[in-house]
Design an enzyme around this catalytic site. Sequence first.
Site, PDB file in Angstrom:
ATOM      1  N   GLY A   1      44.089 -45.542  67.041  1.00  8.64           N
ATOM      2  CA  GLY A   1      43.825 -44.885  65.759  1.00  8.64           C
ATOM      3  C   GLY A   1      42.657 -43.914  65.786  1.00  8.64           C
TER       4      GLY A   1
ATOM      5  N   CYS B   1      66.582 -28.200  53.736  1.00  6.92           N
ATOM      6  CA  CYS B   1      66.916 -28.203  52.314  1.00  6.92           C
ATOM      7  C   CYS B   1      66.044 -29.201  51.557  1.00  6.92           C
ATOM      8  CB  CYS B   1      68.379 -28.569  52.156  1.00  6.92           C
ATOM      9  SG  CYS B   1      69.371 -27.121  51.978  1.00  6.92           S
TER      10      CYS B   1
HETATM   11  C1  LIG Z   1      49.181 -51.228  67.545  1.00  5.33           C
HETATM   12  C2  LIG Z   1      48.915 -49.786  67.703  1.00  5.33           C
HETATM   13  N1  LIG Z   1      48.178 -49.377  68.753  1.00  5.33           N
HETATM   14  C3  LIG Z   1      47.891 -48.071  68.948  1.00  5.33           C
HETATM   15  C4  LIG Z   1      48.353 -47.112  68.066  1.00  5.33           C
HETATM   16  C5  LIG Z   1      48.012 -45.679  68.357  1.00  5.33           C
HETATM   17  O1  LIG Z   1      47.428 -45.046  67.293  1.00  5.33           O
HETATM   18  P1  LIG Z   1      46.831 -43.571  67.507  1.00  5.33           P
HETATM   19  O2  LIG Z   1      47.905 -42.736  68.063  1.00  5.33           O
HETATM   20  O3  LIG Z   1      46.439 -43.157  66.135  1.00  5.33           O
HETATM   21  O4  LIG Z   1      45.685 -43.735  68.452  1.00  5.33           O
HETATM   22  C6  LIG Z   1      49.104 -47.494  66.956  1.00  5.33           C
HETATM   23  C7  LIG Z   1      49.582 -46.491  65.987  1.00  5.33           C
HETATM   24  O5  LIG Z   1      50.112 -46.734  64.959  1.00  5.33           O
HETATM   25  C8  LIG Z   1      49.400 -48.866  66.769  1.00  5.33           C
HETATM   26  O6  LIG Z   1      50.132 -49.291  65.740  1.00  5.33           O
END
Ligand SMILES: Cc1ncc(COP(=O)(O)O)c(C=O)c1O
Length: 477
Positions: A277, A394
């Site tokens: 994240g 659309c």
């Molecule tokens: C469990 C888990 N790990 C890693 C990620 C990777 O997130 P990001 O691409 O935002 O680093 C996600 C994304 O939803 C996730 O659900």
Amino acid sequence: MPNMHVAGSIHADATSPAPQWLVKPDDVNELDRRLWSDSVDRVRDGELSIGGLGVTEIVEQAGSPVYVIDELDFRGRALSWKQSFAGWNVYYAAKSFLTATVARWVAEEGLSLDVSSMGELAVALRAGFDPARIALHGNNKSEAELRLALTAGVGRIVVDSSDEITRLERLTEELGVRAAVLIRVTTGVEAHTHEYIATAHEDQKFGMSITGGQALVAMVRCFHSPNIDLMGIHSHIGSQIFDTNGFEVAARRTLKLMAQFREATGVTLAELDLGGGFGISYTSEDSPSTSQDLAASLSEIVAHECRGFGLAVPTLSVEPGRAISGPPGTAIYTVGTVKSVEIGGGHTRRYVSVDGGMSDNIRPALYAAEYSAILANRASEARPVLSRVVGLHCEGGDILVRDVFLPGDIRPGDLIAVPASGAYSRSMASNYNHTPRPPVVAARDGRLTTLIHRETLEHLFALDAGLNPRPEFEVEA
Ligand SMILES: Cc1ncc(COP(=O)(O)O)c(C=O)c1O
């Protein structure tokens, strides 16, 4: 989302229809380096080049629209996460973008891989990715998926529910194998774009609740289960996170849970996965931290919390997806029509329609994600005009870039480049309106290689049973 704003009449009263965060550029040709992949530059006549190739040539070779991945930038970011988080396990989050070639890049740069579906797992295995370095996620893993993971020898299964534990107990017994698992917990922290909201965000489909007690129950159950090796805890707090406050709360709550588990069983768990994240720059508004800074802060946070609970620091993991695959990717589109629309208050908005749209990037329509864009095939002397880049679908909400200043002389046939398009664009693409999905090419040292072929109408026709019946699957009327 801080950048989110309501389209429509609100603009009639505003002094400018541009959102507050969007600054009118002095030079509409200037590249904001934070948004673009490393090798992107302006070359002859101001044309944009990626990986040593001009965008016009890229489109000549690969067609339009097309996603271009700057291979060295992707590899460089992967390696830099690996090196910054030395001693940690760094899983690349495959959901952000995975192909067999990408899986090989990830392996070559020394990262592990997290997958969250049967398809991602199958691609990784077909690409020859070491199963021991794969972690499998999913809130509703099918029996077939678990069976594949167990027989392939996937390194970690991130268990999401007690039903899954039941399934795993049965399958490990039947297959005569063991499962090394992490328990996915909900910490009550939901990091949402630029903020984190430390409220009761238990109300979601992922994981097992710490406060509700289900997480501890699941851990104790796995601990006593004959074929399950409980390795630790997993927490993922959200996406596009720009500070470490949310991780701090998550670390405190997960480590407290580890301390409670130790109290209940006398055993200290060995692993803590803090998920992914980590935010990137989609627009000039976003200021992400470097992987080095994040590694230093997260290490300090975990060490501090461990001291508080009298725990040894566990083996730590992170799962960056977009931070590795997002910035190296650029989407290139061809402009089809340009129109100015009166939006009240003496303002007009210029709609620039391109040959793609929500089928190749659903994020703006899905959760009001903001992007940026630039005229890519030439430089322009024209004044900047507030524009909206829209697709061919659309849907009124078929927006790719809600607000961006583009040169006033933009015209049909021009190319537009959208940075930070490597993550969750092709991987979330659809065939809406029977639109074939664009190819993905890697640019490196003046050469293109194809990562994903262009889909054609023939591919879509092949699936249409009315055009291409497959007798073996036909259901009798
Ligand atoms: C469990 C888990 N790990 C890693 C990620 C990777 O997130 P990001 O691409 O935002 O680093 C996600 C994304 O939803 C996730 O659900």
